[in-house]
Design a protein around this motif. Structure first.
Motif, PDB file in Angstrom:
ATOM      1  N   UNK A 134       0.792  -1.231   0.000  1.00  0.00           N
ATOM      2  CA  UNK A 134       0.000   0.000   0.000  1.00  0.00           C
ATOM      3  C   UNK A 134       0.825   1.283   0.000  1.00  0.00           C
ATOM      4  N   UNK A 135       2.138   1.181   0.109  1.00  0.00           N
ATOM      5  CA  UNK A 135       2.991   2.355   0.234  1.00  0.00           C
ATOM      6  C   UNK A 135       2.915   3.209  -1.038  1.00  0.00           C
ATOM      7  N   UNK A 136       2.737   4.512  -0.865  1.00  0.00           N
ATOM      8  CA  UNK A 136       2.693   5.430  -1.984  1.00  0.00           C
ATOM      9  C   UNK A 136       4.090   5.807  -2.473  1.00  0.00           C
ATOM     10  N   UNK A 137       5.108   5.505  -1.683  1.00  0.00           N
ATOM     11  CA  UNK A 137       6.469   5.900  -2.013  1.00  0.00           C
ATOM     12  C   UNK A 137       7.183   4.802  -2.803  1.00  0.00           C
ATOM     13  N   UNK A 138       8.036   5.244  -3.718  1.00  0.00           N
ATOM     14  CA  UNK A 138       8.885   4.294  -4.429  1.00  0.00           C
ATOM     15  C   UNK A 138       9.887   3.677  -3.460  1.00  0.00           C
ATOM     16  N   UNK A 139      10.235   2.429  -3.712  1.00  0.00           N
ATOM     17  CA  UNK A 139      11.276   1.783  -2.921  1.00  0.00           C
ATOM     18  C   UNK A 139      12.140   0.948  -3.847  1.00  0.00           C
ATOM     19  N   UNK A 140      13.386   0.674  -3.471  1.00  0.00           N
ATOM     20  CA  UNK A 140      14.313   0.031  -4.405  1.00  0.00           C
ATOM     21  C   UNK A 140      13.987  -1.410  -4.744  1.00  0.00           C
ATOM     22  N   UNK A 141      13.245  -2.102  -3.878  1.00  0.00           N
ATOM     23  CA  UNK A 141      12.914  -3.503  -4.146  1.00  0.00           C
ATOM     24  C   UNK A 141      11.659  -3.864  -3.363  1.00  0.00           C
ATOM     25  N   UNK A 142      11.026  -4.972  -3.712  1.00  0.00           N
ATOM     26  CA  UNK A 142       9.770  -5.322  -3.044  1.00  0.00           C
ATOM     27  C   UNK A 142       9.950  -5.664  -1.572  1.00  0.00           C
ATOM     28  N   UNK A 179      13.803  -2.619  -8.502  1.00  0.00           N
ATOM     29  CA  UNK A 179      13.218  -3.951  -8.687  1.00  0.00           C
ATOM     30  C   UNK A 179      11.722  -3.832  -8.408  1.00  0.00           C
ATOM     31  N   UNK A 180      10.893  -4.178  -9.381  1.00  0.00           N
ATOM     32  CA  UNK A 180       9.441  -3.959  -9.251  1.00  0.00           C
ATOM     33  C   UNK A 180       8.658  -5.249  -9.042  1.00  0.00           C
ATOM     34  N   UNK A 181       9.336  -6.381  -9.058  1.00  0.00           N
ATOM     35  CA  UNK A 181       8.658  -7.663  -8.823  1.00  0.00           C
ATOM     36  C   UNK A 181       9.685  -8.656  -8.316  1.00  0.00           C
ATOM     37  N   UNK A 182       9.210  -9.621  -7.533  1.00  0.00           N
ATOM     38  CA  UNK A 182      10.118 -10.631  -7.013  1.00  0.00           C
ATOM     39  C   UNK A 182       9.530 -11.319  -5.806  1.00  0.00           C
ATOM     40  N   UNK A 183      10.194 -12.345  -5.308  1.00  0.00           N
ATOM     41  CA  UNK A 183       9.649 -13.148  -4.218  1.00  0.00           C
ATOM     42  C   UNK A 183       9.834 -12.551  -2.835  1.00  0.00           C
ATOM     43  N   UNK A 184      10.637 -11.475  -2.699  1.00  0.00           N
ATOM     44  CA  UNK A 184      10.864 -10.837  -1.393  1.00  0.00           C
ATOM     45  C   UNK A 184      11.239 -11.901  -0.353  1.00  0.00           C
ATOM     46  N   UNK A 185      10.525 -11.925   0.787  1.00  0.00           N
ATOM     47  CA  UNK A 185      10.911 -12.825   1.880  1.00  0.00           C
ATOM     48  C   UNK A 185      10.621 -14.294   1.601  1.00  0.00           C
ATOM     49  N   UNK A 186       9.926 -14.602   0.501  1.00  0.00           N
ATOM     50  CA  UNK A 186       9.732 -16.019   0.151  1.00  0.00           C
ATOM     51  C   UNK A 186      11.025 -16.657  -0.356  1.00  0.00           C
TER      52      UNK A 186
END
Length: 474
Positions: A134-142, A179-186
């Protein structure tokens, strides 16, 4: 009729970015290690009797909804753009003249015109739609895993399969340095198997798939030698790690030498007329490969439309500093229209339409009001530097997307925007509804949770509800 719900956690060994799998020797082969990651955390559960699948076509940068799926011919000139609306096979639905092939098959898809969120940047917009962040701010990775990684987490496992379970054909990965997609903590075991390069190129091939028979025999011979060495090791080391490595290496070699995998990725096996229908260009052949893969049993396929076919800056980000928005749309529209319409038609023609869902979208729409700014550089669909030209900017308040297959009712329009195309006027839906709809099709409970890196339960689609019009009929 309710759909069966997939087991809570299963992982599949057979999907990875095999581009990293070395063939110089078994010690450098990275795929077995990835198999091991999966095996360490796999859990039991029953497979669905019918495996549904998703193909997600991603328009990186965001497509103008007013100039494609939500024309506003009665809006003032500073909004409506130059493209005329055309009738479709769906009563009451008009698209723009840019996509006539899709207009002719509109009875095979449904247009959703009322997606909205708050992510105004490419990273935040992509992360909101694809992962529900839900974050409105850009972040470097998911921070949260994307929808396909979550689906892979739930839907993988069981007996080894010849093909990866999750494949990205020009996968959704980055936007510039983000990075706009990825498994993150999975974890990386839920990354897609990445197919890169232009599948329309004459010399295209997927590395490490479909090895020649002689090379396959050499690899099998290496495995046999490794077994003999490990027999000696076991006499010294009674741990199970060596024995496990044998299993992982066998599975890796099975995939690398699999005739089934080689056939699924081999576009030359298609009738040339089918390849022509999709288009002898990157986007068309990416879509054809996606269809071949789901037909061969792959559950999850993403494909990104970007690169030279988009124009000067290689994406759909049609700010005036990047592109003359209308010249850019005219440049890419014939290729886009051909590839998407061929994919949808083929899914129905081959009887995949109840099992396979096709979604076409970008991260957001574009500003309804046209802006005029100086170009930052000349090139395809852009005037020379300093040339003032029209553009449309980021617009998360309204976006259109199309859905086909998946057993859903088609020839529909869901939702609407106001007379300028600025805001949703009816049937607003958000990213969590988008995610819940995909999960529902895949037999995953949208109210399920996944454990984060600390073991805390994280909802996969908080407060999201499957969109009723996009739910399969019984």
């Amino acid at each position: 009729m309710s759909l069966p719900i997939a087991p809570q956690r299963r992982r599949n060994p057979s999907r990875r970015e095999l581009l990293r799998a070395g063939l110089a020797g078994m010690g450098s082969l990275s795929l077995p290690g990835l198999f091991r990651l999966r095996a360490e955390a796999a859990a039991a559960g029953a497979e669905r009797s019918e495996r549904t699948a998703v193909i997600l076509v991603w328009l990186r940068g965001g497509c103008s909804h007013l100039d494609t799926y939500d024309p506003k011919p009665d809006a003032p000139s500073e909004y409506r753009g130059p493209f005329k609306p055309i009738d479709t096979r769906t009563p009451g639905l008009q698209l723009t003249e840019l996509i006539p092939l899709q207009a002719r098959i509109s009875d095979k898809f449904t247009v959703l015109r009322s997606m909205a969120h708050t992510g105004a940047g490419h990273p935040s917009g992509s992360l909101q739609l694809l992962s529900g962040d839900p974050d409105m701010q850009d972040k470097p990775e998911p921070v949260f895993p994307d929808v396909m990684a979550v689906a892979d987490y739930f839907r993988s496992g069981g007996p080894p399969r010849a093909l990866p379970n999750y494949i990205g054909v020009n996968p959704i990965v980055r936007y510039d340095g983000f990075v706009i997609a990825g498994p993150a903590f999975l974890g990386p075991s839920h990354d897609p198997f990445a197919v890169t390069g232009d599948p329309s190129a004459p010399d295209f091939r997927v590395p490490n798939i479909g090895l020649p028979e002689a090379e396959a025999r050499r690899l099998q011979s290496r495995l046999g030698l490794r077994r003999r060495i490990d027999d000696v090791r076991r006499a010294i080391d009674a741990s199970r790690s060596v024995q496990s490595m044998d299993t992982f290496q066998e599975r890796a070699i099975d995939l690398l030498t699999s005739p089934e995998a080689a056939v699924a990725f081999d576009l030359s096996r298609e009738d040339p007329r089918v390849r022509d229908r999709y288009g002898r260009h990157a986007w068309g052949q990416q879509c054809l490969m996606a269809r071949r893969l789901v037909e061969a049993g792959v559950d999850l396929v993403t494909t990104t439309f970007d690169g030279p076919l988009c124009g000067r800056v290689a994406n759909w980000d049609d700010h005036a500093v990047n592109h003359h928005v209308f010249e850019a749309l005219e440049h890419r529209a014939p290729v886009f229209d051909q590839a998407v319409s061929a994919l949808i038609e083929d899914v129905y023609a081959r009887g995949l339409d109840r099992r396979v869902m096709v979604i076409v979208t970008g991260e957001f729409g574009r500003t309804p009001r046209i802006s005029y700014v100086a170009s930052s550089g000349g090139g395809v669909a852009s005037g020379e530097a300093g040339t003032v030209q029209p553009g449309r900017d980021h617009w998360p308040r309204a976006n259109s997307m199309i859905w086909a297959g998946g057993g859903i009712p088609t020839g529909q329009v869901i939702g609407s925007t106001d007379r300028y195309g600025e805001d949703v006027a009816d049937r607003r839906v958000g990213p969590h509804d988008f995610l819940a709809t995909i999960y529902r099709h895949l037999g995953i409970d949208p109210e399920a949770t996944i454990p984060d890196r600390f073991g805390r339960p994280i909802p996969i689609a908080p407060n999201g509800r499957p969109i009723p019009e996009l739910t399969a009929t019984s």
